[in-house]
Write an enzyme that holds these catalytic residues in place. Structure first.
Site, PDB file in Angstrom:
ATOM      1  N   CYS A  59     -45.115 -96.199 -57.537  1.00  0.00           N
ATOM      2  CA  CYS A  59     -44.587 -96.760 -56.297  1.00  0.00           C
ATOM      3  C   CYS A  59     -43.929 -95.655 -55.481  1.00  0.00           C
ATOM      4  CB  CYS A  59     -43.587 -97.879 -56.588  1.00  0.00           C
ATOM      5  SG  CYS A  59     -43.176 -98.823 -55.100  1.00  0.00           S
ATOM      6  N   GLY A  69     -43.779-107.388 -64.308  1.00  0.00           N
ATOM      7  CA  GLY A  69     -44.595-108.052 -63.299  1.00  0.00           C
ATOM      8  C   GLY A  69     -46.083-107.810 -63.468  1.00  0.00           C
ATOM      9  N   ASP A  96     -42.701 -95.311 -76.933  1.00  0.00           N
ATOM     10  CA  ASP A  96     -42.773 -94.207 -75.977  1.00  0.00           C
ATOM     11  C   ASP A  96     -44.238 -93.881 -75.716  1.00  0.00           C
ATOM     12  OD1 ASP A  96     -42.671 -91.858 -74.547  1.00  0.00           O
ATOM     13  OD2 ASP A  96     -41.255 -90.856 -75.879  1.00  0.00           O
ATOM     14  N   GLY A 111     -42.234-102.286 -68.285  1.00  0.00           N
ATOM     15  CA  GLY A 111     -41.032-102.864 -67.696  1.00  0.00           C
ATOM     16  C   GLY A 111     -41.027-102.807 -66.176  1.00  0.00           C
ATOM     17  N   PRO A 112     -40.457-103.830 -65.532  1.00  0.00           N
ATOM     18  CA  PRO A 112     -39.818-105.018 -66.089  1.00  0.00           C
ATOM     19  C   PRO A 112     -40.769-106.182 -66.386  1.00  0.00           C
ATOM     20  CG  PRO A 112     -39.482-104.975 -63.733  1.00  0.00           C
ATOM     21  CD  PRO A 112     -40.235-103.720 -64.079  1.00  0.00           C
TER      22      PRO A 112
END
Length: 472
Positions: A409, A293, A339, A290-291
């Site tokens: 990130c 990209g 998960d 997710g999300p």
């Protein structure tokens, strides 16, 4: 009784209704949503702008000003708090949050834009009258008149401690980052004052919109036909919109053939896809999809080779976003809600695995400036067990000879090298690969074998990547 005649009273001034300014009211509403609901400006602002345009209140210039007011205020919130604090007679925590939002918007207009002083003060007071009432508007007027007595450089001389006495606190006030974030970024970056100042300044710049042309579905040539579009710096699939703009107005983005994706995020996917393998190259996994990209880019790359991508995301609603991003992919793929720390697939099922783990997001402060004020050092402790568990799960999921990409990130060492080193200490079946050759032509990648990208050096989010191979 006096013989003096009474002076006639001056007639009372008629009450003047406050002037409603749609641009500043919208900016205030966005800041309140960020503050009250822990919303992100990049999610709150677009629907507000769209609604304003539909009502006919806004043109392109209005939208640009509203966007600048919101993002500029959020980026410089720490600096403006220090200035406002010097202009009020009480601790900031005792100022009502809506009042503080109006003051911050006013401070940004006075200290961070070219709006004339009189216009900035009067527009802010009118906003206060509309959203706060006449009584608190007087307080706003008094405070902003004090703020207007000096420019930004003059205020920084007053409110920031000298660099020589407290370097981290000086940088925190001048560049509007929490002190702990300054310290963490400096530790990760290394070097002296110039490097950290360049990084903090880059965090406060408005990032360009970067698009990705998904292979087999769109091309950079198509995207370059857009206004003010130029090629990406590093990714062969990237196109930058140098004047911002609305990505949803781009036909290929609207149709899902292209997407909005930071170039650092694209490079992580490309490096994993390009890593050398021993044996087959048929099954790929995005374990934190997710999300969507990176999953969309990986699925397109996999399709070109005849491979299949499984995109797994724990949160069902985010798995829905992944499915939307992958819809129309030219090759086979599957999206599931699962998960990654307790995967439903068999161990050793995949040839390539990516885990872009949940993190503090300190690498994307250009795009989400409010995150710097929301995060706390203890968040690192909360993420740490999950990050390690996801990397262990990814290594269990890849076959011998296969490759895992661990990405995040955030440049914080506790979320990058510390995680990789801790997991490697527990395993004798894994080796680190040198990721730098898989990012050809990109300078300043460090000593390796892992890679840390930086906004001020590479024009990307501060993405981290380590590549690991299962050896036995």
């Amino acid at each position: 009784m006096s013989d003096q005649p009474r002076r006639p009273r001056k007639p009372a001034k008629p009450y003047r209704r406050p002037q409603k300014d749609p641009v500043r009211i919208l900016a205030f509403e966005a800041l309140r949503a960020v503050d009250e609901r822990d919303a992100y400006a990049n999610l709150v602002l677009p629907p507000l702008l769209r609604k304003a345009r539909e009502k006919g209140d806004f043109d392109a210039r209005d939208a640009a000003l509203a966007t600048e007011l919101v993002y500029g205020t959020l980026r410089r919130q720490g600096t403006y708090d220090a200035v406002i604090s010097a202009c009020v007679d009480r601790p900031l925590r005792e100022v009502d949050p809506p009042v503080l939002d109006v003051l911050s918007l006013g401070a940004h207009q006075l200290l961070g834009t070219r709006i004339p002083t009189h216009a900035a003060v009067s527009a802010s007071v009118e906003l206060a009258r509309v959203v706060l009432g006449d009584g608190r508007a007087k307080f706003v007027n008094a405070v902003l008149r004090k703020v207007a007595q000096d420019d930004l450089d003059g205020w920084l001389e007053k409110v920031a401690p000298p660099y020589e006495e407290d370097p981290e606190d000086h940088l925190a006030v001048v560049h509007s980052h929490p002190r702990w974030v300054v310290s963490a970024l400096w530790d990760s970056l290394g070097g002296g004052r110039a490097g950290i100042e360049d990084l903090l300044e880059a965090d406060n710049e408005r990032p360009e919109v970067t698009l990705v042309a998904r292979p087999g579905r769109s091309t950079t040539e198509e995207l370059l036909r857009e206004d003010a579009a130029v090629p990406g710096r590093w990714s062969p699939y990237a196109v930058r919109l140098t004047e911002g703009g609305e990505p949803g107005a781009v036909e290929a983005v609207r149709e899902g053939r292209a997407g909005v994706q930071d170039e650092g995020s694209q490079l992580v996917a490309l490096a994993l896809a390009g890593a050398p393998l021993e044996g087959p190259d048929e099954k790929w996994l995005d374990g934190c999809a997710g999300p969507g990209g990176k999953a969309a880019l990986l699925a397109a790359l996999a399709a070109e080779r005849g491979a299949v991508l499984l995109a797994s995301e724990k949160q069902p609603h985010r798995a829905g976003l992944v499915a939307k991003a992958l819809a129309g992919n030219p090759g086979p793929y599957q999206v599931i809600a699962a998960d990654g720390t307790r995967p439903p697939w068999r161990p050793g099922s995949f040839d390539r695995v990516l885990v872009d783990v949940p993190c503090t997001g300190l690498g994307a402060l250009r795009r989400r400036p409010e995150a710097r004020w929301r995060r706390r050092p203890q968040d690192l402790e909360n993420f740490a067990p999950l990050q390690r568990a996801l990397l262990r799960g990814a290594l269990d999921s890849v076959r011998v000879g296969g490759v895992v990409g661990y990405a995040t990130c955030s440049p914080h060492l506790a979320e990058t090298r510390a995680v990789v080193e801790d997991v490697l200490k527990q395993r004798r079946d894994t080796e680190l690969l040198d990721a730098r050759p898989l990012l050809p032509g990109i300078p300043a990648l460090g000593e390796g074998p892992d890679v840390q990208l930086w906004p001020h050096l590479h024009g990307t989010d501060a993405m981290y990547l380590a590549l690991l191979r299962r050896t036995g």
